[in-house]
Design an enzyme around this catalytic site. Structure first.
Site: not given
Length: 747
Positions: A387, A423
């Site tokens: 993330d 990401e």
């Protein structure tokens, strides 16, 4: 008058470690005698059960806390009685000690003493019980009453509240770590080791995927054991996916603003324990059983040929900013773990969550890499999706692809061999890094998402962007030895509309989140097909189902690694909520009854058929980029693009407005060889994508491309036939219905 920093909240109890009787809820009790503590070892970090000197069993505790003045490990019995044991050994900034007789199942935490000087970033407070960053199991719920904050949360002047130390004991209100013993060697496990090019990823939530499944026993729904159940695995196998990407399963906490509104953090992007499986997802209890349950889930998925990828959140923690709670790292060494601003009272926030871990510091890098290796070697997982990975790649301030984090991963003998997905952005300056991560890494490709969404709502000015995205995004990834599978292609993800909502809503409807619909993106690139939300208009509903078929077919025919979101193959809806992070209810859970409805069952069947087609045909999952050049004298190329006239596209065609695109994939010119060294040869295909709102003609290209074409997929048809389709001669002008994908095989 004393300054705010010099004042203290009323001490409802004596200071931690005072040696005086302590109280919980007003009942006074004697402090139990302190057990013996031996020197122990500074490694490994955390609480590790082992046999010590003279064959005595016990637990070694080791905690990095560089600036601390004292560290106590605190043991809790079944009645919550606390025993505080000083750790007096200090080696290379690690406090450690071996406590004989401490066995698996023991609940524990730390109290760390030091200076209270928020202006320099020092926030030590021994009144606060702290979770071990290396705890492998966590028992208890995170609540956020005032006692859990290192500062006085309700101080009258909030501008200085974070500078006033709160002396109240937090132990009754916070979870405890659990000592876990595990000698599992995974000798009976067989990892699937699916090559990147052959992978199909399925993003799912452990709780949401299983919570309403009628064939999973009720006591297992919402748990790791539920995901390991044959009924859950059967769906994944029928669908044909090769990997599940689990939304965060590290121990996480709920934010205060959600708890105040009666909501909870459902997605889990608020980690506080990087070694512990989130206890609320365990059917086997929270005193260590969650570890074994998670491992059994991984084994069951591996046995079905399915890899396990974890969505991990190492960019920030649940302790938020200066006004956040003191749960772990903030109280262990705030300055050592977090990025602080020049004004050290404040946190550098590249994540939008209040804080950012300072990954440049060796101890933070060690925490992250130790955690990653643990999940691979001891928990059996096969990869990670990071993330806000750009926040991890920052050196002192800027994103740096030579940063310590990326360098360590690249040389680590364990981590460089697993699947690594970035990401590739954060919210800081220069944080958008799509296409910039080094080899070994794959990336979520949001440019793919945006192009496909825009094409099917007929919002692209031309087809240049679509051509790049369909063929593997060579403009982003054809450098440094990267391959087409560096692009993780997706149309939807957990964050945003579901696929059904993408074609059913023009705007977000997040009122249930309690933020007056201000949360969630407004850039949805969605089209509601003529009506907002659910409708009885059968024409609109049929068009929506066709658009879903178009989007899924496009995704699964594109070069790169496709990622589906759990439930999109069933027509799952979140009722227009594009930020359902706090909806732990039917809004987020999969509605398995959709499979009983013919229209949605047909969508599942098409998705499964497309994945099977992808698995059978290597031309759809290439390991190298297309060259676009003729390989033989007949002029046939590995990739060619056609207009609706059946002519190869010219430079001008790429810049002209168009709603139709023909893509020819040659199975004769696939680079590479199979495992036995033979050339890889496959069928050739022509894909025709037409996003216009009216039918169009399309002339099928003749030799050398083909003499005949067989229809394999036609998204204008609700029920797809498994038998061979209609055969058309080259040169025939087909009528392509409005908003349709045709896939034709060269006969």
């Amino acid at each position: 008058m004393t300054s705010a920093a010099e004042q203290r909240a009323p001490a409802g109890e004596p200071a931690a470690g005072s040696g005086q009787p302590s109280a919980v809820n007003g009942a006074r009790r004697a402090v139990p005698p302190v057990p013996a503590v031996w020197p122990g070892a500074p490694t490994p970090l955390g609480a590790r059960f082992r046999v010590g000197p003279d064959g005595v069993a016990g637990t070694n505790f080791a905690l990095w806390a560089a600036g601390a003045e004292a560290v106590r490990v605190c043991l809790f019995d079944e009645h919550g009685r606390e025993t505080r044991i000083p750790l007096t050994e200090l080696t290379h900034e690690i406090w450690h000690g071996f406590v004989p007789g401490v066995m698996p199942g023991q609940r524990y935490g730390y109290r760390v003493d030091g200076r209270w000087d928020p202006w320099t970033g020092a926030r030590w407070n021994p009144a606060k019980l702290l979770l071990d960053p290396y705890a492998r199991a966590v028992d208890g719920e995170f609540r956020l009453p005032p006692e859990v904050y290192g500062h006085v949360r309700d101080w009258p002047d909030q501008s200085v509240a974070d500078t006033v130390r709160d002396e109240r004991d937090s132990a009754p209100y916070v979870p405890k770590g659990v000592v876990v013993h595990d000698d599992d060697d995974w000798s009976d496990d067989r990892r699937p080791k699916t090559p990147w090019a052959d992978s199909v990823i399925y993003e799912l939530h452990v709780r949401g995927f299983t919570k309403l499944h009628p064939d999973i026993p009720e006591e297992l729904r919402g748990t790791y054991a539920g995901l390991a159940h044959p009924a859950a695995i059967e769906h994944l196998v029928k669908l044909g996916v090769t990997a599940v990407e689990l939304l965060p399963v590290h121990q996480f906490a709920h934010e205060d603003h959600l708890l105040r509104r009666g909501l909870r953090n459902y997605w889990g992007y608020n980690s506080i324990g990087y070694f512990a499986p989130h206890a609320a997802y365990a059917a086997s209890g929270t005193t260590g059983g969650q570890v074994g349950e998670f491992k059994r889930m991984v084994r069951a998925l591996h046995a079905a040929g399915i890899e396990v990828i974890l969505d991990v959140v190492y960019n920030h923690t649940a302790e938020a900013g200066e006004l956040g709670p003191t749960l772990s790292l903030k109280g262990i060494d705030n300055r050592g773990y977090y990025r602080l601003q020049e004004d050290a009272r404040r946190y550098a926030d590249y994540t939008g969550c209040g804080n950012t871990l300072h990954v440049v510091r060796p101890q933070v890098l060690r925490l992250i890499t130790d955690s990653l290796r643990y999940w691979v070697t001891e928990m059996g997982v096969d990869g990670f999706r990071f993330d806000l990975a750009a926040a991890l790649a920052r050196s002192m301030h800027d994103v740096d692809m030579l940063s310590p984090f990326l360098a360590v991963i690249a040389q680590d003998p364990v981590l460089r061999r697993v699947k690594l997905i970035a990401e590739p952005w954060d919210i800081g300056s220069g944080g958008y890094q799509v296409g910039a991560f080094p080899p070994l890494w794959t990336e979520w490709n949001d440019r793919y998402r945006n192009a496909v969404r825009d094409f099917w709502r007929h919002a692209l000015p031309d087809v240049r962007e679509m051509g790049y995205r369909l063929s593997g995004s060579s403009d982003l990834y054809a450098w440094g030895g990267r391959r087409p599978y560096a692009s993780v292609n997706f149309v939807t993800a957990h964050d945003g509309f579901t696929l059904r909502d993408l074609v059913s809503y023009g705007t977000k409807h997040n009122e249930a989140n309690g933020e007056n619909n201000r949360d969630g993106t407004d850039d949805n690139r969605s089209w509601n097909c003529g009506a907002e939300g659910e409708t009885a208009d059968e024409g609109v509903r049929a068009l929506r189902r066709r658009q879903l078929r178009n989007l899924l077919t496009t995704l699964l025919l594109s070069t790169g690694v496709p990622m589906l979101v759990a439930g999109d193959e069933l027509g799952r809806t979140q009722r227009g909520n594009n930020n359902a992070y706090c909806q732990d209810n039917e809004i987020s859970w999969l509605d398995w009854s959709l499979l009983e409805q013919p229209g949605w069952r047909a969508l599942f069947d098409l998705t499964s058929r497309l994945i099977a087609l992808r698995h059978r045909h290597p031309v759809l999952r290439r390991r190298a980029f297309f060259s676009g050049r003729a390989q033989t004298a007949d002029g046939l190329r590995d990739l060619a693009w056609f207009t609706s006239r059946g002519a190869e596209m010219t430079e001008g065609d790429w810049y002209a407005p168009a709603a139709t695109l023909g893509m020819y994939l040659s199975g004769r010119d696939i680079p590479g060889r199979d495992e036995r060294g033979a050339p890889v040869v496959d069928d050739s295909f022509l894909a025709v994508l037409h996003a216009g709102d009216r039918p169009t003609g399309f002339v099928l290209p003749g030799p050398p491309w083909a003499e005949r074409y067989e229809v394999v997929v036609d998204t204008s048809v609700e029920e797809q036939a498994e038998a061979p389709g209609t055969v058309h001669r080259a040169g025939t002008e087909l009528t392509v219905p409005a908003r349709t994908v045709l896939l034709l095989r060269v006969a």
